[in-house]
Design a protein around this motif. Sequence first.
Motif, PDB file in Angstrom:
ATOM      1  N   HIS A   1       0.827  -1.203   0.000  1.00  9.36           N
ATOM      2  CA  HIS A   1       0.000   0.000   0.000  1.00  9.36           C
ATOM      3  C   HIS A   1       0.862   1.254   0.000  1.00  9.36           C
ATOM      4  CE1 HIS A   1      -3.431   2.560   0.800  1.00  9.36           C
ATOM      5  NE2 HIS A   1      -2.791   3.058   1.883  1.00  9.36           N
ATOM      6  N   VAL A   2       1.893   1.216   0.886  1.00 10.47           N
ATOM      7  CA  VAL A   2       2.799   2.366   0.929  1.00 10.47           C
ATOM      8  C   VAL A   2       3.528   2.542  -0.407  1.00 10.47           C
ATOM      9  CG1 VAL A   2       4.863   3.289   2.033  1.00 10.47           C
ATOM     10  CG2 VAL A   2       3.080   2.200   3.413  1.00 10.47           C
ATOM     11  N   PHE A   3       3.989   1.408  -0.972  1.00 10.69           N
ATOM     12  CA  PHE A   3       4.702   1.470  -2.253  1.00 10.69           C
ATOM     13  C   PHE A   3       3.808   2.009  -3.366  1.00 10.69           C
ATOM     14  CE2 PHE A   3       5.905  -0.560  -6.258  1.00 10.69           C
ATOM     15  CZ  PHE A   3       7.202  -0.102  -6.375  1.00 10.69           C
ATOM     16  N   ASN A   4       2.525   1.490  -3.372  1.00  7.73           N
ATOM     17  CA  ASN A   4       1.592   1.975  -4.390  1.00  7.73           C
ATOM     18  C   ASN A   4       1.331   3.458  -4.224  1.00  7.73           C
ATOM     19  OD1 ASN A   4       1.300  -0.526  -5.639  1.00  7.73           O
ATOM     20  ND2 ASN A   4      -0.353  -1.166  -4.248  1.00  7.73           N
ATOM     21  N   LYS A   5       1.216   3.869  -2.959  1.00  9.54           N
ATOM     22  CA  LYS A   5       0.964   5.282  -2.705  1.00  9.54           C
ATOM     23  C   LYS A   5       2.144   6.130  -3.179  1.00  9.54           C
ATOM     24  CE  LYS A   5      -0.413   8.449   0.981  1.00  9.54           C
ATOM     25  NZ  LYS A   5      -0.717   8.576   2.414  1.00  9.54           N
ATOM     26  N   ARG A   6       3.369   5.660  -2.824  1.00  9.62           N
ATOM     27  CA  ARG A   6       4.559   6.390  -3.279  1.00  9.62           C
ATOM     28  C   ARG A   6       4.671   6.362  -4.791  1.00  9.62           C
ATOM     29  NH1 ARG A   6       9.221   4.363   1.015  1.00  9.62           N
ATOM     30  NH2 ARG A   6       8.346   5.421   2.854  1.00  9.62           N
ATOM     31  N   ALA A   7       4.336   5.186  -5.364  1.00  5.05           N
ATOM     32  CA  ALA A   7       4.405   5.083  -6.826  1.00  5.05           C
ATOM     33  C   ALA A   7       3.451   6.058  -7.488  1.00  5.05           C
ATOM     34  CB  ALA A   7       4.101   3.650  -7.257  1.00  5.05           C
ATOM     35  N   ARG A   8       2.218   6.167  -6.901  1.00  9.18           N
ATOM     36  CA  ARG A   8       1.264   7.132  -7.476  1.00  9.18           C
ATOM     37  C   ARG A   8       1.785   8.552  -7.343  1.00  9.18           C
ATOM     38  NH1 ARG A   8      -2.561   3.723  -4.935  1.00  9.18           N
ATOM     39  NH2 ARG A   8      -2.682   5.157  -3.165  1.00  9.18           N
ATOM     40  N   ILE A   9       2.373   8.832  -6.167  1.00 11.59           N
ATOM     41  CA  ILE A   9       2.919  10.184  -5.979  1.00 11.59           C
ATOM     42  C   ILE A   9       4.052  10.442  -6.961  1.00 11.59           C
ATOM     43  CG2 ILE A   9       4.161  11.673  -4.365  1.00 11.59           C
ATOM     44  CD1 ILE A   9       2.597  10.286  -2.107  1.00 11.59           C
ATOM     45  N   ASN A  10       4.936   9.426  -7.099  1.00 11.10           N
ATOM     46  CA  ASN A  10       6.057   9.581  -8.041  1.00 11.10           C
ATOM     47  C   ASN A  10       5.568   9.721  -9.472  1.00 11.10           C
ATOM     48  OD1 ASN A  10       8.005   9.410  -6.031  1.00 11.10           O
ATOM     49  ND2 ASN A  10       8.084   7.171  -6.129  1.00 11.10           N
ATOM     50  N   LEU A  11       4.515   8.924  -9.793  1.00 13.20           N
ATOM     51  CA  LEU A  11       3.957   9.043 -11.134  1.00 13.20           C
ATOM     52  C   LEU A  11       3.370  10.421 -11.375  1.00 13.20           C
ATOM     53  CD1 LEU A  11       2.248   5.556 -11.610  1.00 13.20           C
ATOM     54  CD2 LEU A  11       4.242   6.442 -12.833  1.00 13.20           C
ATOM     55  N   GLU A  12       2.685  10.930 -10.325  1.00 13.07           N
ATOM     56  CA  GLU A  12       2.135  12.279 -10.476  1.00 13.07           C
ATOM     57  C   GLU A  12       3.248  13.300 -10.609  1.00 13.07           C
ATOM     58  OE1 GLU A  12      -0.327  12.843  -7.115  1.00 13.07           O
ATOM     59  OE2 GLU A  12      -1.936  11.503  -7.813  1.00 13.07           O
ATOM     60  N   ASP A  13       4.305  13.129  -9.747  1.00 17.95           N
ATOM     61  CA  ASP A  13       5.430  14.063  -9.854  1.00 17.95           C
ATOM     62  C   ASP A  13       6.114  13.944 -11.209  1.00 17.95           C
ATOM     63  OD1 ASP A  13       4.896  14.895  -7.303  1.00 17.95           O
ATOM     64  OD2 ASP A  13       6.385  13.574  -6.369  1.00 17.95           O
ATOM     65  N   ASP A  14       6.319  12.659 -11.643  1.00 15.68           N
ATOM     66  CA  ASP A  14       6.943  12.461 -12.955  1.00 15.68           C
ATOM     67  C   ASP A  14       6.089  13.033 -14.063  1.00 15.68           C
ATOM     68  OD1 ASP A  14       9.026  11.200 -11.744  1.00 15.68           O
ATOM     69  OD2 ASP A  14       8.249   9.164 -12.082  1.00 15.68           O
ATOM     70  N   SER A  15       4.785  12.886 -13.902  1.00 17.55           N
ATOM     71  CA  SER A  15       3.894  13.440 -14.918  1.00 17.55           C
ATOM     72  C   SER A  15       4.002  14.953 -14.967  1.00 17.55           C
ATOM     73  CB  SER A  15       2.451  13.010 -14.630  1.00 17.55           C
ATOM     74  OG  SER A  15       1.571  13.575 -15.575  1.00 17.55           O
ATOM     75  N   VAL A  16       4.039  15.554 -13.744  1.00 21.51           N
ATOM     76  CA  VAL A  16       4.175  17.017 -13.695  1.00 21.51           C
ATOM     77  C   VAL A  16       5.518  17.448 -14.278  1.00 21.51           C
ATOM     78  CG1 VAL A  16       4.341  18.993 -12.153  1.00 21.51           C
ATOM     79  CG2 VAL A  16       2.618  17.241 -11.744  1.00 21.51           C
ATOM     80  N   GLU A  17       6.592  16.720 -13.842  1.00 21.85           N
ATOM     81  CA  GLU A  17       7.909  17.054 -14.377  1.00 21.85           C
ATOM     82  C   GLU A  17       7.963  16.824 -15.876  1.00 21.85           C
ATOM     83  OE1 GLU A  17      10.712  14.805 -12.249  1.00 21.85           O
ATOM     84  OE2 GLU A  17      10.511  15.921 -10.366  1.00 21.85           O
ATOM     85  N   HIS A  18       7.339  15.749 -16.329  1.00 19.51           N
ATOM     86  CA  HIS A  18       7.324  15.474 -17.768  1.00 19.51           C
ATOM     87  C   HIS A  18       6.595  16.581 -18.524  1.00 19.51           C
ATOM     88  CE1 HIS A  18       7.454  13.137 -21.418  1.00 19.51           C
ATOM     89  NE2 HIS A  18       6.142  13.241 -21.537  1.00 19.51           N
ATOM     90  N   GLU A  19       5.448  16.989 -17.945  1.00 11.04           N
ATOM     91  CA  GLU A  19       4.724  18.086 -18.596  1.00 11.04           C
ATOM     92  C   GLU A  19       5.567  19.361 -18.608  1.00 11.04           C
ATOM     93  OE1 GLU A  19       1.070  18.498 -16.560  1.00 11.04           O
ATOM     94  OE2 GLU A  19       0.171  16.661 -17.382  1.00 11.04           O
ATOM     95  N   LYS A  20       6.262  19.598 -17.474  1.00  8.42           N
ATOM     96  CA  LYS A  20       7.111  20.781 -17.412  1.00  8.42           C
ATOM     97  C   LYS A  20       8.252  20.673 -18.415  1.00  8.42           C
ATOM     98  CE  LYS A  20       9.643  23.681 -14.165  1.00  8.42           C
ATOM     99  NZ  LYS A  20      10.096  23.834 -12.766  1.00  8.42           N
ATOM    100  N   GLU A  21       8.849  19.466 -18.467  1.00 10.55           N
ATOM    101  CA  GLU A  21       9.919  19.269 -19.446  1.00 10.55           C
ATOM    102  C   GLU A  21       9.411  19.437 -20.866  1.00 10.55           C
ATOM    103  OE1 GLU A  21      11.543  15.476 -18.692  1.00 10.55           O
ATOM    104  OE2 GLU A  21      12.624  16.065 -16.874  1.00 10.55           O
ATOM    105  N   MET A  22       8.209  18.924 -21.133  1.00  8.10           N
ATOM    106  CA  MET A  22       7.639  19.090 -22.461  1.00  8.10           C
ATOM    107  C   MET A  22       7.404  20.559 -22.773  1.00  8.10           C
ATOM    108  SD  MET A  22       7.506  16.225 -24.003  1.00  8.10           S
ATOM    109  CE  MET A  22       6.401  16.630 -25.333  1.00  8.10           C
ATOM    110  N   GLU A  23       6.897  21.293 -21.744  1.00 11.03           N
ATOM    111  CA  GLU A  23       6.693  22.727 -21.956  1.00 11.03           C
ATOM    112  C   GLU A  23       8.020  23.434 -22.212  1.00 11.03           C
ATOM    113  OE1 GLU A  23       4.647  24.126 -18.561  1.00 11.03           O
ATOM    114  OE2 GLU A  23       2.709  23.196 -19.095  1.00 11.03           O
ATOM    115  N   ASP A  24       9.043  23.069 -21.374  1.00  8.93           N
ATOM    116  CA  ASP A  24      10.359  23.678 -21.587  1.00  8.93           C
ATOM    117  C   ASP A  24      10.909  23.313 -22.967  1.00  8.93           C
ATOM    118  OD1 ASP A  24      10.196  24.718 -19.061  1.00  8.93           O
ATOM    119  OD2 ASP A  24      11.357  23.112 -18.120  1.00  8.93           O
TER     120      ASP A  24
END
Length: 273
Positions: free
Chosen positions: A61-84
Motif C-alpha cells: 500500500h505504501v509502495f503503491n501510494k509512493r508510486a502514485r505520488i512519483n507518477l504524479e510528480d513524474d507526470s508534472v515534471e514530464h509536462e514541465k519538461e515538455m513545456e520547456d
Amino acid sequence: MQPKCWIKLSDSRTRSTSRGLVGIVVVLFLAVLCCLSLLVILLQQISDLRSELAKVHKQLHVFNKRARINLEDDSVEHEKEMEDLTENLKNNNNAKFQIKEELTELNEKNYELRSISRKRREIRSCEKQLSFLQLIPNAKRSITLQADDSTFIPWNVASKRGEALEAISNKIVVRENGYYTVYSQVLYYDNCMAMGHVVRRKKINVVGNERRIMTLFRCIQNMPNNTASNTCFTAGIVKLDQGDELELLLPSRPNAHISMEKDSTFFGAIQLL
C-alpha cells in the motif's frame, strides 16, 4: 485337570489382549499428541504468515501510494519538461529564423560589396596606367663636357613603368600630354663656394616668342669648407606636351666632381594626370 488348564490359558490371553489394547491406546494417544503439536505449529505458522502478509500488504500500500505520488510528480515534471522543450524549440526556431535573416542580409551585403569591388576593378582597369621613369648615373662612363662648359651626366634606366616616359639620348622624352612631377638630385665633391645644376625642357611646340629651351628648375648649394661634399635636390610639377625633352646639366662647372652612386645622384619624372 483340563478345566484348570483352560482357565489359565484364558487368563493369559486376557492379559495379553489388555496389554495390546493399552499399547494401542498409548500409541493413539501419542499420535493424537503429535497431531495436536503439529496443529499448534501449523496454527503458529499460519499466524506468522498472516502477520507477514499484513506487513506485505501494508508495504504494498505504501509502495503503491509512493508510486502514485512519483507518477504524479513524474507526470508534472514530464509536462514541465515538455513545456520547456516546446519553449526551447520555439526559441530555437526563432533563433534559426533570425540567423537566416541575418545570413540573408550578410549575403546581400556581401553581394553588394562584391559588386562594388567588381565595379572598382572595372573602373581601375579602365583608368589609364600612370607612368614613371627614374635614371641613375652610368658609372662605366665619364661625365660629358659640352662646348659651353656645361657638364652632362651619363644615365642608365633604374626603374620604369608605362609608355608615357622614355629615355633617349641621355634625355627623358615625353610620349603623352599631362602633368608630371620632375625631380633631381646630385651629390657634389668640390672645394668651390657653390655647386648646382638645372633641369631644362626642350619644347616640341613653340608659340609666339616662347623659347624652345627653357629652365624648369635650378638647384644651388654652398659647399662646406671642412668637408667638400653636399647634395642638391630639386623637384616640381609641370605640364608637358607629347614630344618634349627633359635634361639635367651642370652649367659652368667643367671640373665638377660628382658622385656616380645611384643612392646619391638621380633624375626622374612621375606622371600625375
